[in-house]
Design an enzyme around this catalytic site. Structure first.
Site, PDB file in Angstrom:
ATOM      1  CG  HIS A  97      -8.347  -2.998  -2.879  1.00  0.00           C
ATOM      2  ND1 HIS A  97      -9.098  -2.494  -3.426  1.00  0.00           N
ATOM      3  CD2 HIS A  97      -8.154  -2.127  -1.692  1.00  0.00           C
ATOM      4  CE1 HIS A  97      -9.974  -1.167  -2.964  1.00  0.00           C
ATOM      5  NE2 HIS A  97      -8.736  -1.404  -1.570  1.00  0.00           N
TER       6      HIS A  97
ATOM      7  CD  GLN B 177     -14.769  -0.218  -3.202  1.00  0.00           C
ATOM      8  OE1 GLN B 177     -15.647  -0.851  -3.176  1.00  0.00           O
ATOM      9  NE2 GLN B 177     -14.053  -1.439  -4.336  1.00  0.00           N
TER      10      GLN B 177
ATOM     11  CG  HIS C 104      -6.698  -2.597   2.857  1.00  0.00           C
ATOM     12  ND1 HIS C 104      -6.026  -1.396   3.062  1.00  0.00           N
ATOM     13  CD2 HIS C 104      -8.478  -2.241   2.726  1.00  0.00           C
ATOM     14  CE1 HIS C 104      -6.925  -0.575   1.584  1.00  0.00           C
ATOM     15  NE2 HIS C 104      -8.045  -1.466   1.844  1.00  0.00           N
TER      16      HIS C 104
ATOM     17  CG  ASP D  26      -2.185   0.631   1.211  1.00  0.00           C
ATOM     18  OD1 ASP D  26      -2.848   0.479   0.307  1.00  0.00           O
ATOM     19  OD2 ASP D  26      -1.873   2.357   1.425  1.00  0.00           O
TER      20      ASP D  26
END
Ligand code: AMP
Ligand code: ZN
Length: 112
Positions: free
Chosen positions: A99, A93, A101, A30
């Site tokens: 995705h 979002q 995390h 990230d």
């Protein structure tokens, strides 16, 4: 060309620190980590979020969830990790390519 940021990362058009790839998914760090280790796992195929998942995706999601603990261990998260999957505006979002995390390795900061 797609305007989806994570499809563009998948296609190598936007740089990212990719840590894992298989036929189903890709994992990359990230860009604004909220924990000492914070990476994202995306399906290769563009799926917006859990509202966009179909019965035919069940195996794909299962295989991705089998990969996640292996990727986490490869990043040193042997003692465990947090998995977060935001869906839609109500889930805050921001990027509309589904995705997971994966966070761990110490304190989490400011995570919605
Ligand atoms: P979400 O709110 O669940 O949609 O989270 C989107 C995440 O994508 C955030 O944690 C961002 O920091 C992360 N992000 C945004 N742009 C990038 C990028 N170019 N590379 C890696 N992560 C990104
Ligand atoms: Zn996409």
């Amino acid at each position: 060309m797609t305007d989806c940021l994570f499809c563009r990362i998948r296609d190598g058009e936007v740089p990212a620190e990719i840590i894992y790839k298989d036929d189903d998914c890709i994992a990359f760090k990230d860009i604004h980590p909220k924990a000492p280790v914070h990476f994202l796992v995306i399906p290769r195929r563009h799926i917006e979020n859990l509202f966009d998942v179909a019965e035919s995706d069940v195996e794909l999601l299962g295989r991705i969830q089998l990969a996640i603990p292996q990727i986490a261990k490869s990043q040193g998260l042997d003692s465990g990790f947090r998995t977060v999957l935001n869906t839609g505006p109500g889930g805050y979002q921001e990027v509309y390519h589904m995705h997971y995390h994966v966070l761990g390795g110490g304190q989490f900061t400011g995570f919605n």
